[in-house]
Design a protein around this motif. Structure first.
Motif, PDB file in Angstrom:
ATOM      1  N   ALA A 410       0.913   8.290  -8.145  1.00 26.90           N
ATOM      2  CA  ALA A 410       0.563   9.392  -6.309  1.00 26.90           C
ATOM      3  C   ALA A 410       1.335  10.145  -6.494  1.00 26.90           C
ATOM      4  CB  ALA A 410       1.241   7.785  -5.809  1.00 26.90           C
ATOM      5  N   HIS A 411       1.895  10.836  -6.323  1.00 22.28           N
ATOM      6  CA  HIS A 411       3.896  11.779  -6.730  1.00 22.28           C
ATOM      7  C   HIS A 411       2.005  12.451  -6.664  1.00 22.28           C
ATOM      8  CE1 HIS A 411       7.496   9.350  -6.877  1.00 22.28           C
ATOM      9  NE2 HIS A 411       6.086   9.277  -5.011  1.00 22.28           N
ATOM     10  N   GLU A 412       1.773  12.714  -8.635  1.00 23.28           N
ATOM     11  CA  GLU A 412       0.783  13.767  -8.930  1.00 23.28           C
ATOM     12  C   GLU A 412      -0.794  14.380  -8.338  1.00 23.28           C
ATOM     13  OE1 GLU A 412      -1.774  14.830 -12.846  1.00 23.28           O
ATOM     14  OE2 GLU A 412      -1.523  12.630 -12.229  1.00 23.28           O
ATOM     15  N   LEU A 413      -1.113  13.418  -6.950  1.00 27.10           N
ATOM     16  CA  LEU A 413      -1.799  13.495  -5.716  1.00 27.10           C
ATOM     17  C   LEU A 413      -1.364  13.893  -4.622  1.00 27.10           C
ATOM     18  CD1 LEU A 413      -3.949  10.138  -5.766  1.00 27.10           C
ATOM     19  CD2 LEU A 413      -5.115  12.246  -7.524  1.00 27.10           C
ATOM     20  N   GLY A 414       0.623  14.213  -4.661  1.00 28.40           N
ATOM     21  CA  GLY A 414       1.036  14.800  -3.555  1.00 28.40           C
ATOM     22  C   GLY A 414       1.538  13.479  -2.754  1.00 28.40           C
ATOM     23  N   LEU A 415       1.029  12.207  -3.075  1.00 25.51           N
ATOM     24  CA  LEU A 415       1.214  11.398  -2.123  1.00 25.51           C
ATOM     25  C   LEU A 415       2.219  10.585  -2.245  1.00 25.51           C
ATOM     26  CD1 LEU A 415      -1.829   9.264  -2.218  1.00 25.51           C
ATOM     27  CD2 LEU A 415      -2.064  10.211  -0.628  1.00 25.51           C
ATOM     28  N   LEU A 416       3.121  10.269  -0.548  1.00 30.66           N
ATOM     29  CA  LEU A 416       3.903   9.655  -0.496  1.00 30.66           C
ATOM     30  C   LEU A 416       4.058   8.074  -0.990  1.00 30.66           C
ATOM     31  CD1 LEU A 416       5.148  12.653   0.464  1.00 30.66           C
ATOM     32  CD2 LEU A 416       6.706  10.851   2.011  1.00 30.66           C
ATOM     33  N   VAL A 417       4.801   7.342  -1.188  1.00 28.20           N
ATOM     34  CA  VAL A 417       4.985   5.692  -1.672  1.00 28.20           C
ATOM     35  C   VAL A 417       5.703   5.387  -0.635  1.00 28.20           C
ATOM     36  CG1 VAL A 417       4.650   3.856  -3.370  1.00 28.20           C
ATOM     37  CG2 VAL A 417       3.575   6.452  -3.842  1.00 28.20           C
ATOM     38  N   LEU A 418       5.700   4.162  -0.008  1.00 27.73           N
ATOM     39  CA  LEU A 418       5.940   3.743   0.677  1.00 27.73           C
ATOM     40  C   LEU A 418       6.223   2.010   0.885  1.00 27.73           C
ATOM     41  CD1 LEU A 418       5.627   5.505   3.853  1.00 27.73           C
ATOM     42  CD2 LEU A 418       7.375   6.093   2.738  1.00 27.73           C
ATOM     43  N   MET A 419       7.593   1.852   0.251  1.00 28.08           N
ATOM     44  CA  MET A 419       7.233   0.108  -0.619  1.00 28.08           C
ATOM     45  C   MET A 419       7.661  -0.554   1.511  1.00 28.08           C
ATOM     46  SD  MET A 419       9.864  -1.133  -3.070  1.00 28.08           S
ATOM     47  CE  MET A 419      10.790  -3.556  -2.379  1.00 28.08           C
ATOM     48  N   ASP A 420       6.722  -1.931   1.240  1.00 25.86           N
ATOM     49  CA  ASP A 420       7.432  -2.529   2.754  1.00 25.86           C
ATOM     50  C   ASP A 420       7.938  -3.168   1.984  1.00 25.86           C
ATOM     51  OD1 ASP A 420       6.840  -4.470   4.315  1.00 25.86           O
ATOM     52  OD2 ASP A 420       4.925  -4.317   4.712  1.00 25.86           O
TER      53      ASP A 420
END
Length: 588
Positions: A410-420
Motif C-alpha cells: 500500500a505504501h508503495e502505491l502511495g496509500l496510507l493504511v489506517l487501522m480500525d
C-alpha cells in the motif's frame, strides 16, 4: 475527508513496580510438536515463503493435519492459512495504478493546525523505594529500559495551558468548571507517568517488558494477573505440563518466568508453537491466552484459540521496503474488510487483498485505505469489533508477515493504511479474551454493570486503571511501530465518552449534554493521552474518532484543551445516507 463504503462515497499511580526474579523448574522438557512445524522438521525455519510481497505463495504447515483451521474450513469455500495461497499477478504495471491523484485532492475543512512546542526528553523513573513511600495509591509501575530508543530519540511535548478552547469557542466558558477539571485530570496523569514511568514515550512501550520478550540468553514471560493464586506457563514446548514451568509473582500482581536457551543455543520455545498461561484463580482453574500475545490461531478440531509464540529468525522476518507516504492535505478513505473483500465466496487473505484489491483502490482515486477487523476476534460475525487478542493480527487472513507485506505494498502505491482500532470495549469471551482473565470481574474492566455494555454484549475497560492505560497505549503504539500503520480510526468513541454510551439519548447540540455527570472523564483523558502519544511520536499519523454525539473540542489539539483527534467520523450521517438510499424507489 471522503469515505468509500460499499461503492458509496460519503463526506464525512503510582506505586513502584519491580519485576521479581522468576523461578525455573528443571523438569521442563521440550515437545516435538509445533503448530506451525512439520512433524520431522524441528529447525527454526517455520515460514519458508519469501519476505517480499512479490512471492507467489505463503504456506503454513501444522503437525498431523498440516493446516490451520479457518472458519468453515474448505467445505464451505472459506480460505485457509495453509497450503499454497495463490497470489494473482499484480497489476502495478497498469499506468492507472500509479497515477498521481494529488490533483484531485479536496479541500480539507476539518484540518487543525497544531502549534509546535519544545519537547522535553523523558527521564528515568525515580527511586523505587521513594516512590512507594510517597504515593502508594496507584497500583503499578514498570521501569522500562530506554536502550532501544537511544538510536532514535523521541519525545512528547509537555501539556499546554489547555485554555485556547475558550478563545475558539466562547460558549465553552459556561462549562469551564467541567473542562478545567478534565484538563487537570489529564495533566495529573501526564505528571504521574513522567514521574513514575519516565514519560509517556516509555510508558507506551509496555510490550518490551510484558508478554514474551527474547534476549540472548533466553525468553522471559510476564503477565499482570493480580487475582491469580498461582500461575504456570504451558504449551507445546513443555507438553502442557502445569508443573514444569511455575511462575513467581511480585507484590504488584505480575507473574514472571525466565526460560534459558536450550543447550544447543536454540530458543526454549520454538517459533510457531502454542502457549497459554495456566492459573489457579478465584473462579477456578483457567488456561488463558497471554494478554500480550502477538499471534493466535484456532487449531484443527478445537473451539478455543491458542496463543502462538511468534518469533521468526531475523532472516525470515519481513523487512519493509517502502517509506510511509506523507500525510495528504485531504483524505479520501476506502473502508474495507480483508476477509470480505473477495468476489468469491471465501474468507479472503492479506496476500490476495494486497495483490487484487489495493491496486483497484488506487485506480479509483483514493489515497488511504481503512482496514477493519485487524485485531484478533474469535467471533467472525462481530466484524472484528469483539476483540479477544489486542496485539495479534487476525489469523483468518494470514500471518503477521503477510499483513506487513500488505501494508508495504500500500505504501508503495502511495496509500496510507489506517487501522480500525477497538479500544472502546472487548469481547466477553472468557476462553480466548481478557474477560475474567485472572478469574476476577474487575481485572481490565469496570466492576458490575458499569463493566458491561448491555447492547453490544461486551466488556468495558476501566480507563482509570494504571495497567489498563499501559495496555491500551502500548497497543496503539505497537501497531504503529511494528506494522507501520499510518493512523487509526478509533471505534465506538461515543460509547467511551459517556456512561450512557450514547444509547437511547438524542444529542441536540445543547452543551449540557456533553459536560456533566454522564461524561466519563477517565475515558476522555485516555483519548487525550493516546492522541498525545500518537501525534508526539508519529507526527504524520492520522487519528479519526467515531463520534455521533458531536462532542465539542473533539478535534482540537490536546495542548489547547481539546481531545486531540484530527477528524471526527460522524457515522450517523453515513447511516442516514444508507437509510435514504434503501428507501429510494427508482422508476424506469
Amino acid at each position: 475527508m471522503v469515505y468509500g463504503v460499499s461503492a458509496i462515497r460519503l463526506s464525512c499511580v503510582p506505586s513502584v513496580y519491580r519485576f521479581s526474579q522468576s523461578s525455573f523448574n528443571g523438569a521442563r522438557r521440550s515437545s516435538s510438536f509445533s503448530l506451525l512445524l512439520k512433524k520431522d522438521q524441528f529447525s527454526r525455519k517455520i515460514f519458508a515463503q519469501k519476505s517480499s510481497y512479490d512471492s507467489d505463495s505463503s504456506s503454513l504447515t501444522v503437525t498431523a493435519s498440516e493446516k490451520v483451521l479457518a472458519p468453515g474450513g474448505q467445505g464451505d469455500g472459506s480460505s485457509s492459512l495453509t497450503g499454497q495461497l495463490e497470489s494473482p499477478s499484480t497489476i502495478s504495471d497498469d499506468p492507472q495504478v500509479t497515477h498521481d491523484v494529488d490533483g484531485n485532492e479536496m479541500e480539507d475543512d476539518e484540518k487543525v493546525e497544531v502549534e509546535e512546542q519544545e519537547s522535553v526528553p523523558s527521564a528515568l523513573a525515580n527511586n523505587d523505594e521513594e516512590a512507594c513511600n510517597e504515593e502508594p495509591s496507584v497500583p503499578l509501575h514498570m521501569k522500562v529500559s530506554t536502550e532501544k530508543s537511544e538510536a532514535k530519540p523521541r519525545s512528547i511535548p509537555p501539556p499546554g495551558a489547555g485554555q485556547k478552547i475558550y478563545e475558539i469557542d466562547p460558549t465553552l466558558l459556561g462549562f469551564r468548571e467541567h473542562l478545567d477539571y478534565r484538563y487537570a485530570q489529564y495533566k495529573r496523569m501526564r505528571e504521574a507517568i513522567d514521574k513514575y514511568e519516565g514519560g509517556l514515550e516509555v510508558f507506551s512501550r509496555g510490550y518490551e517488558k510484558l508478554g514474551f520478550t527474547r534476549s540472548e540468553t533466553g525468553i522471559t514471560y510476564r503477565e499482570w494477573a493480580p487475582g491469580a493464586k498461582s500461575a504456570a506457563l504451558i504449551g507445546d514446548f513443555n507438553n502442557w505440563n502445569p508443573n514444569a514451568d511455575i511462575m513467581s509473582q511480585n507484590e504488584f500482581g505480575v507473574w514472571e518466568i525466565f526460560l534459558p536457551n536450550n543447550a544447543d543455543g536454540s530458543p526454549p520455545i520454538p517459533h510457531g508453537s502454542r502457549v497459554k498461561i495456566h492459573m489457579e484463580t478465584p473462579s477456578g482453574i483457567k488456561d488463558s491466552i497471554p494478554a500480550w500475545i502477538k499471534f493466535s490461531v484456532q487449531a484443527p478440531g478445537e473451539i478455543p484459540y491458542s496463543g502462538i509464540y511468534y518469533d521468526p529468525q531475523e532472516e525470515e522476518k519481513y523487512v519493509f521496503k517502502h517509506p510511509q507516504p506523507k500525510r495528504p492535505k485531504s483524505l479520501r478513505i476506502y473502508e474495507s474488510h480483508v476477509g470480505m473483500s473477495s468476489t468469491e465466496p471465501i474468507i479472503n487473505t492479506y496476500a490476495n487483498f494486497r495483490d487484487d484489491v489495493l491496486p483497484r483502490i488506487k485506480r479509483l482515486g483514493y489515497n488511504a485505505v481503512q482496514i477493519m477487523a485487524i485485531q484478533e476476534h474469535s467471533y467472525y460475525a462481530s466484524f472484528g469489533y469483539h476483540v479477544t487478542n489486542f496485539f495479534a493480527p487476525s489469523s483468518r487472513f494470514g500471518t503477521p508477515d503477510d499483513l506487513k507485506s500488505l501494508i508495504d505494498r500500500a505504501h508503495e502505491l502511495g496509500l496510507l493504511v489506517l487501522m480500525d482500532i477497538v479500544h472502546s470495549h472487548a469481547s466477553n469471551n472468557v476462553l480466548d479474551g481478557l474477560n475474567m482473565f485472572d478469574g476476577t470481574d474487575g481485572h481490565y474492566f469496570h466492576l458490575g454493570s458499569r463493566g458491561h455494555h448491555w447492547m453490544w454484549d461486551s466488556r468495558l475497560f476501566n480507563y482509570e486503571s494504571w495497567e489498563v492505560l499501559r495496555f491500551l497505549l502500548s497497543n496503539a503504539r505497537w501497531w504503529l511501530e511494528e506494522y507501520k500503520f499510518d493512523g487509526f480510526r478509533f471505534d465506538g468513541v461515543t460509547s467511551m465518552m459517556y456512561t450512557h454510551h450514547g444509547l437511547e439519548v438524542a444529542f441536540t447540540g445543547n452543551y449540557n449534554e456533553y459536560f456533566g455527570f454522564a461524561t466519563d472523564v477517565d475515558a476522555v483523558v485516555y483519548l487525550m493521552l493516546v492522541n498525545d502519544m500518537i501525534h508526539g511520536l508519529y507526527p504524520e499519523a492520522v487519528t479519526i474518532g467515531e463520534d455521533v454525539s458531536g462532542m465539542p473540542t473533539f478535534c482540537l489539539p490536546v495542548q489547547d484543551g481539546g481531545v486531540g483527534f484530527d477528524y471526527r467520523l460522524q457515522m450517523a450521517i453515513a447511516d442516514k445516507w444508507i437509510e435514504i438510499l434503501k428507501c429510494v424507489v427508482i422508476h424506469f
